[in-house]
Design a protein around this motif. Sequence first.
Motif, PDB file in Angstrom:
ATOM      1  N   LYS A  38       0.810  -1.206   0.000  1.00 41.95           N
ATOM      2  CA  LYS A  38       0.000   0.000   0.000  1.00 41.95           C
ATOM      3  C   LYS A  38       0.853   1.271   0.000  1.00 41.95           C
ATOM      4  CE  LYS A  38      -4.353   1.613   1.878  1.00 41.95           C
ATOM      5  NZ  LYS A  38      -4.967   1.621   0.551  1.00 41.95           N
ATOM      6  N   GLU A  39       1.971   1.213   0.702  1.00 37.37           N
ATOM      7  CA  GLU A  39       2.831   2.406   0.787  1.00 37.37           C
ATOM      8  C   GLU A  39       3.336   2.837  -0.589  1.00 37.37           C
ATOM      9  OE1 GLU A  39       2.222   0.750   4.523  1.00 37.37           O
ATOM     10  OE2 GLU A  39       3.207  -0.305   2.861  1.00 37.37           O
ATOM     11  N   ASP A  40       3.554   1.850  -1.461  1.00 32.77           N
ATOM     12  CA  ASP A  40       4.023   2.172  -2.816  1.00 32.77           C
ATOM     13  C   ASP A  40       2.964   2.984  -3.558  1.00 32.77           C
ATOM     14  OD1 ASP A  40       5.485  -1.158  -3.185  1.00 32.77           O
ATOM     15  OD2 ASP A  40       6.307   0.665  -2.286  1.00 32.77           O
ATOM     16  N   LEU A  41       1.698   2.589  -3.396  1.00 35.03           N
ATOM     17  CA  LEU A  41       0.600   3.305  -4.044  1.00 35.03           C
ATOM     18  C   LEU A  41       0.452   4.695  -3.431  1.00 35.03           C
ATOM     19  CD1 LEU A  41      -1.793   3.333  -6.043  1.00 35.03           C
ATOM     20  CD2 LEU A  41      -3.200   2.297  -4.263  1.00 35.03           C
ATOM     21  N   GLU A  42       0.558   4.766  -2.111  1.00 27.01           N
ATOM     22  CA  GLU A  42       0.437   6.070  -1.436  1.00 27.01           C
ATOM     23  C   GLU A  42       1.525   7.020  -1.914  1.00 27.01           C
ATOM     24  OE1 GLU A  42      -2.090   7.053   0.303  1.00 27.01           O
ATOM     25  OE2 GLU A  42      -2.952   5.052   0.120  1.00 27.01           O
ATOM     26  N   LYS A  43       2.719   6.473  -2.108  1.00 29.01           N
ATOM     27  CA  LYS A  43       3.856   7.303  -2.553  1.00 29.01           C
ATOM     28  C   LYS A  43       3.570   7.904  -3.928  1.00 29.01           C
ATOM     29  CE  LYS A  43       8.819   6.819  -3.354  1.00 29.01           C
ATOM     30  NZ  LYS A  43       9.845   5.790  -3.582  1.00 29.01           N
ATOM     31  N   LEU A  44       3.029   7.077  -4.813  1.00 26.87           N
ATOM     32  CA  LEU A  44       2.672   7.569  -6.153  1.00 26.87           C
ATOM     33  C   LEU A  44       1.605   8.642  -6.052  1.00 26.87           C
ATOM     34  CD1 LEU A  44       2.424   4.387  -8.443  1.00 26.87           C
ATOM     35  CD2 LEU A  44       3.936   6.345  -8.806  1.00 26.87           C
ATOM     36  N   ARG A  45       0.612   8.388  -5.197  1.00 25.99           N
ATOM     37  CA  ARG A  45      -0.490   9.350  -5.036  1.00 25.99           C
ATOM     38  C   ARG A  45       0.020  10.666  -4.473  1.00 25.99           C
ATOM     39  NH1 ARG A  45      -5.008   5.123  -2.589  1.00 25.99           N
ATOM     40  NH2 ARG A  45      -6.011   4.705  -4.579  1.00 25.99           N
ATOM     41  N   ASN A  46       0.805  10.569  -3.387  1.00 25.44           N
ATOM     42  CA  ASN A  46       1.298  11.792  -2.734  1.00 25.44           C
ATOM     43  C   ASN A  46       2.242  12.573  -3.634  1.00 25.44           C
ATOM     44  OD1 ASN A  46      -0.193  11.203  -0.466  1.00 25.44           O
ATOM     45  ND2 ASN A  46       1.479  10.114   0.549  1.00 25.44           N
ATOM     46  N   GLY A  47       2.909  11.856  -4.526  1.00 29.83           N
ATOM     47  CA  GLY A  47       3.827  12.530  -5.449  1.00 29.83           C
ATOM     48  C   GLY A  47       3.128  13.239  -6.579  1.00 29.83           C
ATOM     49  N   GLY A  48       1.794  13.112  -6.637  1.00 28.69           N
ATOM     50  CA  GLY A  48       1.044  13.812  -7.678  1.00 28.69           C
ATOM     51  C   GLY A  48       1.152  13.177  -9.054  1.00 28.69           C
ATOM     52  N   SER A  49       1.546  11.901  -9.080  1.00 28.42           N
ATOM     53  CA  SER A  49       1.756  11.237 -10.371  1.00 28.42           C
ATOM     54  C   SER A  49       0.492  10.643 -10.971  1.00 28.42           C
ATOM     55  CB  SER A  49       2.747  10.077 -10.208  1.00 28.42           C
ATOM     56  OG  SER A  49       4.011  10.559  -9.855  1.00 28.42           O
ATOM     57  N   LEU A  50      -0.545  10.540 -10.157  1.00 30.37           N
ATOM     58  CA  LEU A  50      -1.737   9.819 -10.607  1.00 30.37           C
ATOM     59  C   LEU A  50      -2.924  10.777 -10.697  1.00 30.37           C
ATOM     60  CD1 LEU A  50      -1.365   6.658  -8.297  1.00 30.37           C
ATOM     61  CD2 LEU A  50      -0.425   7.026 -10.599  1.00 30.37           C
ATOM     62  N   LEU A  51      -3.300  11.093 -11.918  1.00 28.07           N
ATOM     63  CA  LEU A  51      -4.333  12.105 -12.157  1.00 28.07           C
ATOM     64  C   LEU A  51      -5.595  11.864 -11.324  1.00 28.07           C
ATOM     65  CD1 LEU A  51      -5.170  14.598 -13.883  1.00 28.07           C
ATOM     66  CD2 LEU A  51      -6.039  12.995 -15.569  1.00 28.07           C
ATOM     67  N   PHE A  52      -6.038  10.615 -11.267  1.00 25.95           N
ATOM     68  CA  PHE A  52      -7.241  10.294 -10.495  1.00 25.95           C
ATOM     69  C   PHE A  52      -6.925   9.339  -9.347  1.00 25.95           C
ATOM     70  CE2 PHE A  52      -9.614  12.666 -13.429  1.00 25.95           C
ATOM     71  CZ  PHE A  52      -9.417  12.227 -14.732  1.00 25.95           C
ATOM     72  N   GLN A  53      -5.663   9.400  -8.883  1.00 27.50           N
ATOM     73  CA  GLN A  53      -5.225   8.569  -7.747  1.00 27.50           C
ATOM     74  C   GLN A  53      -5.264   7.080  -8.057  1.00 27.50           C
ATOM     75  OE1 GLN A  53      -3.961  10.645  -5.835  1.00 27.50           O
ATOM     76  NE2 GLN A  53      -5.096  12.353  -6.683  1.00 27.50           N
TER      77      GLN A  53
END
Lengths: 222, 221
Positions: A38-53
Amino acid sequence: MAGKPKLHYTKGRGKMESIRWLLAAAGVEFEEEFIEKKEDLEKLRNGGSLLFQQVPMVEIDGMKMVQTRAILSYIAAKYNLYGKDLKERAWIDMYVEGTTDLMGMIMYLPLQPADAKEKHLALIIERATTRYFPVYEKALKDHGHDYLVGNKLSCADIHLLEAILMAEECKPDILSAFPLLQAFKGRISNIPTIKKFLQPGSQRKPPPDDKYIANVRRIFIV
Amino acid sequence: MSGKPKLHYFNGRGRMEPIRWLLAAAGVEFEECYLETKDDLIKLQKGGSLLFQQVPMVEIDGMKMVQTRAISNYIAAKYNLYGKDLKERALIDMYVEGMLDLNELLITHPFQPADKKEQHFATLVDKATNRYFPAFEKVLKDHGQDFLVGNRFSKADVQLLEAILMAEEYKPDILAKFPLLQSFKARISNIPTIKKFLQPGSQRKPQIEEKDVQKVLKIFY
């Protein structure tokens, strides 16, 4: 920095597999960064890389692309696998939406509660053999060409091969009533880039096992 | 024989509404053939008109097109609402796919069983205000332009306006935190073809009423 597309997803098929197929068929080398917890996904989300999370996300040509269909359309158009004009594109889109619906059903089978699995599998087989495969068998029969649209390889052919192989994993003789699809399967599997992708050691992912599903549930709270 | 596209669906929004919006925005007149009963659907299926036995189906340019996205892509490309190149198309596709995901929550809400409705409503509001609207507010903020992509009107703008108006039906102040989306809404609503579509008497469909939900379910199930 590599110029290769970089795929962000879990180490399994899911919604990213069709993208892997298309890149491989187009002969495009790609890298993968796997979400393992889960932390890997959170990192991507927090980094602003995922337009719709959400993933899939593919870094390609300076963009961080999300949404499976958007990514597939871009790759198909870029590598001339999207027909020659608007009308061919329309047919390709229609066919791909059909195989997307079928593969979507198969993808969700392992996530069904245990008491619903048998019924869901029966529905997959019914839909494959009475709704979807007859359409593609008829398309090939009507024009007599080797490919679904415009007498040329397109993303529709690649998507259909993927769907056929996935359906056969559900029921090995699922193509028994579809001789043209059987020939199609043989033919498309023999295209050099695809043949390579079908060999062990490629980036093609195996069907999900219980361990993978458990991890997916943890990461996405499915 | 009319040259106008002919839409086959029930007399309501569902999955056909984005197509109605797009045709209207492009200034294309269209006809509609409504499914009222299961027999109407069976008749279409038996007649071989529905590629995957499903509606929406749109007769257009000699084709019987099915699958909402395929139809929408064709119309957008034909009427120059799909950006000027591959990269603009990629952005439009990404944005529209997000909107369609939100749309799915909005159009399925009336069909939720009574005991699931409250939770579904909460999810709908959460996703709109925390996932989708912030993304589009940011897009507009980052480039400061009037339209989502390429400084030019595209199907992404049409689709976003539709999503905004539907979300507001569920929660009138849903755009409270999104000033740029508020001005976007006013601006796009004022485009002449869209302004016309928003007026009473157009082919825009109202939100489905409780009493019609069962009727629609009977057609498809």
